[in-house]
Design an enzyme around this catalytic site. Structure first.
Site, PDB file in Angstrom:
ATOM      1  N   TYR A  14       0.823  -1.215   0.000  1.00  0.00           N
ATOM      2  CA  TYR A  14       0.000   0.000   0.000  1.00  0.00           C
ATOM      3  C   TYR A  14       0.851   1.256   0.000  1.00  0.00           C
ATOM      4  O   TYR A  14       0.579   2.200  -0.743  1.00  0.00           O
ATOM      5  CB  TYR A  14      -0.903   0.060   1.236  1.00  0.00           C
ATOM      6  CG  TYR A  14      -1.856  -1.071   1.443  1.00  0.00           C
ATOM      7  CD1 TYR A  14      -2.485  -1.724   0.389  1.00  0.00           C
ATOM      8  CD2 TYR A  14      -2.153  -1.499   2.736  1.00  0.00           C
ATOM      9  CE1 TYR A  14      -3.375  -2.760   0.611  1.00  0.00           C
ATOM     10  CE2 TYR A  14      -3.048  -2.529   2.965  1.00  0.00           C
ATOM     11  CZ  TYR A  14      -3.652  -3.161   1.900  1.00  0.00           C
ATOM     12  OH  TYR A  14      -4.527  -4.187   2.135  1.00  0.00           O
ATOM     13  N   GLU A  15       1.848   1.285   0.863  1.00  0.00           N
ATOM     14  CA  GLU A  15       2.638   2.492   1.082  1.00  0.00           C
ATOM     15  C   GLU A  15       3.769   2.666   0.071  1.00  0.00           C
ATOM     16  O   GLU A  15       4.176   3.782  -0.209  1.00  0.00           O
ATOM     17  CB  GLU A  15       3.247   2.471   2.491  1.00  0.00           C
ATOM     18  CG  GLU A  15       2.249   2.501   3.614  1.00  0.00           C
ATOM     19  CD  GLU A  15       1.701   3.881   3.915  1.00  0.00           C
ATOM     20  OE1 GLU A  15       2.357   4.884   3.553  1.00  0.00           O
ATOM     21  OE2 GLU A  15       0.623   3.956   4.509  1.00  0.00           O
ATOM     22  N   GLY A  16       4.284   1.543  -0.423  1.00  0.00           N
ATOM     23  CA  GLY A  16       5.475   1.601  -1.265  1.00  0.00           C
ATOM     24  C   GLY A  16       6.721   1.593  -0.404  1.00  0.00           C
ATOM     25  O   GLY A  16       6.670   1.907   0.791  1.00  0.00           O
ATOM     26  N   ARG A 131      -6.920   0.758  -1.566  1.00  0.00           N
ATOM     27  CA  ARG A 131      -6.390   0.304  -0.273  1.00  0.00           C
ATOM     28  C   ARG A 131      -7.522  -0.059   0.679  1.00  0.00           C
ATOM     29  O   ARG A 131      -7.475  -1.091   1.358  1.00  0.00           O
ATOM     30  CB  ARG A 131      -5.510   1.392   0.337  1.00  0.00           C
ATOM     31  CG  ARG A 131      -4.935   0.998   1.689  1.00  0.00           C
ATOM     32  CD  ARG A 131      -4.029   2.054   2.249  1.00  0.00           C
ATOM     33  NE  ARG A 131      -3.391   1.593   3.480  1.00  0.00           N
ATOM     34  CZ  ARG A 131      -2.263   2.072   3.950  1.00  0.00           C
ATOM     35  NH1 ARG A 131      -1.631   3.028   3.297  1.00  0.00           N
ATOM     36  NH2 ARG A 131      -1.748   1.614   5.071  1.00  0.00           N
TER      37      ARG A 131
END
Length: 144
Positions: A14-16, A131
């Site tokens: 999700y965040e990278g 997400r």
């Protein structure tokens, strides 16, 4: 409870993951998986450091979920909630209808609340919508 490896992997997705510090767009230097503490322009880290920073950063979200949720949770539900809190912050979670429904043991109602958190700056963002759908699925089934 603690976040499972599957939950950590989902948060990374999700965040990278960024190994080099970057300006998040509002002047906050960020590295790894959304890590901001002590980060400066030009910083570079390893994947081992990414994992350590993320583990440390997840402790706050885990503490919030563990202390504020009174309903019993399965691992996938816990992971989904930690991901949510990691993204929106503890204060927003503690004031949320999601938490109120969950603590009333309205699991389906709580799951549906994830989908309401898809906006930034008053606009629906495709990445946030995706997400939240994934977090809801993890909450309901244990798998994103």
């Amino acid at each position: 409870m603690n976040t499972s490896q599957a939950g950590i992997d989902a948060i990374k997705d999700y965040e990278g993951v960024r190994l080099k510090a970057y300006d998040d767009g509002v002047g906050v230097w960020t590295i790894g998986v959304g890590h901001t503490k002590g980060v400066h322009r030009g910083d570079v880290i390893t994947m081992d450091e990414v994992d350590k920073f993320l583990r440390d950063d997840l402790e706050d979200a885990e503490r919030t979920v563990n202390s504020r949720v009174t309903a019993p949770l399965a691992q996938g539900q816990f992971d989904a909630l930690v991901s949510f809190v990691f993204n929106v912050g503890s204060g927003a979670f503690m004031a949320s209808t999601l938490l109120k429904k969950l603590n009333a043991r309205d699991y389906d109602g709580a799951a549906d609340e994830f989908l309401r958190w898809n906006k930034a700056g008053g606009r629906v963002l495709a990445g946030l919508a995706k997400r939240r759908i994934s977090e809801r699925m993890m909450f309901l089934t244990g798998s994103p």
